[in-house]
Design an enzyme around this catalytic site. Structure first.
Site, short mmCIF file in Angstrom:
data_model
loop_
_atom_site.label_atom_id
_atom_site.label_comp_id
_atom_site.label_asym_id
_atom_site.label_seq_id
_atom_site.Cartn_x
_atom_site.Cartn_y
_atom_site.Cartn_z
N ASP A 108 40.69 36.47 41.11
CA ASP A 108 39.89 35.80 41.38
C ASP A 108 39.66 34.41 41.42
O ASP A 108 41.35 33.82 41.03
CB ASP A 108 39.27 36.15 39.77
CG ASP A 108 39.52 35.58 38.52
OD1 ASP A 108 41.27 35.94 38.77
OD2 ASP A 108 39.50 34.93 37.29
N GLU A 131 41.21 36.61 35.29
CA GLU A 131 42.04 35.26 34.75
C GLU A 131 41.66 33.91 34.32
O GLU A 131 41.97 34.05 33.47
CB GLU A 131 43.15 35.79 35.90
CG GLU A 131 44.48 35.07 35.26
CD GLU A 131 44.20 33.36 35.37
OE1 GLU A 131 44.93 33.19 34.75
OE2 GLU A 131 43.66 33.15 35.90
#
Length: 384
Positions: free
Chosen positions: A75, A137
């Protein structure tokens, strides 16, 4: 085409997937799964409850405990309202620098892992080698938390983990934790001319903030001897206080967004216990004396443990050998490493690119940094 050129091409592919944390990462995970499966890896895609997010675990070598895990998150942070000079999801190269959202944080490391995987797979013998690519994350290490929970359930774990966050290939053996919260206050609305007849949520939120600031000062006195962090104590930050809508109305709702970055988990326990007692013994009785329905609720966004420097850390020692580093470092930013350490895995952070470029407009990584990462992975292959 050289290994570095192949890595740059793969990085361009990865950047083209706009895997912002608020959106799905399924397409980039699918791309990585196909690439790794074509190399002969055993593939496991682990979806979250929504089905729109997933982790990927690609394994070479034997089944079972032990071995090494190379980990990166898929991400990226948003690009909205940032002054990019080009499409952030189309990689652009200028003067040896590769621009695009996620180039350094941290798709550059993932691209290097993908291109080094065939060489590493050939060297794997009696221990497993895992490539782990996670989701979310940037918003609480949600993918890594799910993975850790699964590994606990299966009663298996790698022995070592290298998390490739951008460190300019420096070996990082410690960072603080990151605990993030929203605390919501529900009071009783009323006319500003009669304050005793209402429960002013903003006022009680302000008292809570004052308590946080007092704890912030107390934490300085709890600085562990020899702490290498900067600052060396656990910090608290109040990021936002919202509530109310007019100067003559008693506000019925307020919310605080706040965080702490513990040096040790004991500090987090100290802060939470103090706040729980303050709410139960002081704030709530005062609020409910006027309105029995008044309340204070804290919602946990994430509680990600820090990476604690350890006397014995085989992952740190391995990275020092692979990079030729003469020493290790401590950083203020958080990673997934502490979660894996909490499982008993020796963990270290080491990857290409600079944190100074992460999350910025025109984020970039240099070819030189990717080359250094590939050098490390090549030396790793010789040791496998």
């Amino acid at each position: 085409m050289t290994l570095l050129d192949q890595t740059v091409a793969t990085l361009g592919d990865l950047i083209s997937f706009p895997s912002v944390s608020s959106d799905s990462n399924i397409h980039v995970i699918g791309y990585l799964a196909r690439r790794m499966e074509d190399m002969g890896a055993r593939i496991e895609v682990m979806h979250d409850e929504s089905g729109t997010k997933a982790n990927l675990v690609a394994t070479f070598g034997p089944e079972g405990d032990g071995g090494l895990m190379l980990c990166g998150h898929t991400d990226v942070v948003p690009v909205a309202d940032q002054p990019w000079t080009h499409d952030p999801f189309e990689m652009v190269e200028r003067d040896g620098l590769l621009y695009g959202r996620g180039t350094c944080d941290m798709k550059g490391f993932i691209a290097a892992c993908v291109e080094a995987a065939p060489m590493l797979a050939e060297q794997v013998k009696n221990r497993p080698l895992h490539f782990v690519f996670t989701h979310d994350e940037e918003v609480g290490c949600l993918g890594a938390q799910a993975l850790v929970a699964l590994l606990k359930k299966r009663k298996m774990r790698p022995a070592l983990a290298i998390i490739g966050e951008p460190t300019e290939m420096r070996v990082i053996e410690g960072h603080k934790g990151c605990y993030e919260y929203y605390t919501e206050f529900t009071g009783l609305e009323g006319h500003g001319s009669a304050p005793d007849r209402g429960v002013n949520a903003v006022e009680f939120a302000s008292r809570y903030v004052a308590r946080l600031l007092d704890l912030k000062d107390q934490l300085k006195a709890r600085t562990p001897p020899g702490s290498r962090f900067d600052p060396p104590w656990t910090t608290i930050n109040v990021g936002a206080l919202t509530g109310g809508h007019a100067h003559n109305v008693i506000p019925a709702r307020a919310e605080i967004a706040w965080e702490m970055r513990p040096v040790v988990t004991g500090d987090a326990d100290f802060v939470k216990a103090d706040l729980e007692a303050y709410v139960a013994d002081v704030l709530l009785p005062a609020m409910r004396a006027v309105d029995p329905e008044a309340g204070i609720v804290t919602r946990t966004v994430a509680e990600v443990p820090g990476l604690e420097p350890m006397d014995t850390n085989a992952a740190r020692d391995l990275c020092c050998t692979l990079t030729g580093a003469n020493g290790t470092h401590i950083v203020p930013f958080g990673t997934e490493a502490g979660l894996f350490q909490s499982l008993g895995i020796d963990a270290v952070v080491c990857g290409p690119g600079s944190i100074q470029q992460a999350h910025m407009a025109d984020e970039f990584i240099s070819r030189a940094q990717l080359g250094l990462c590939l050098d490390m992975l090549t030396r790793l292959g010789a040791r496998l």
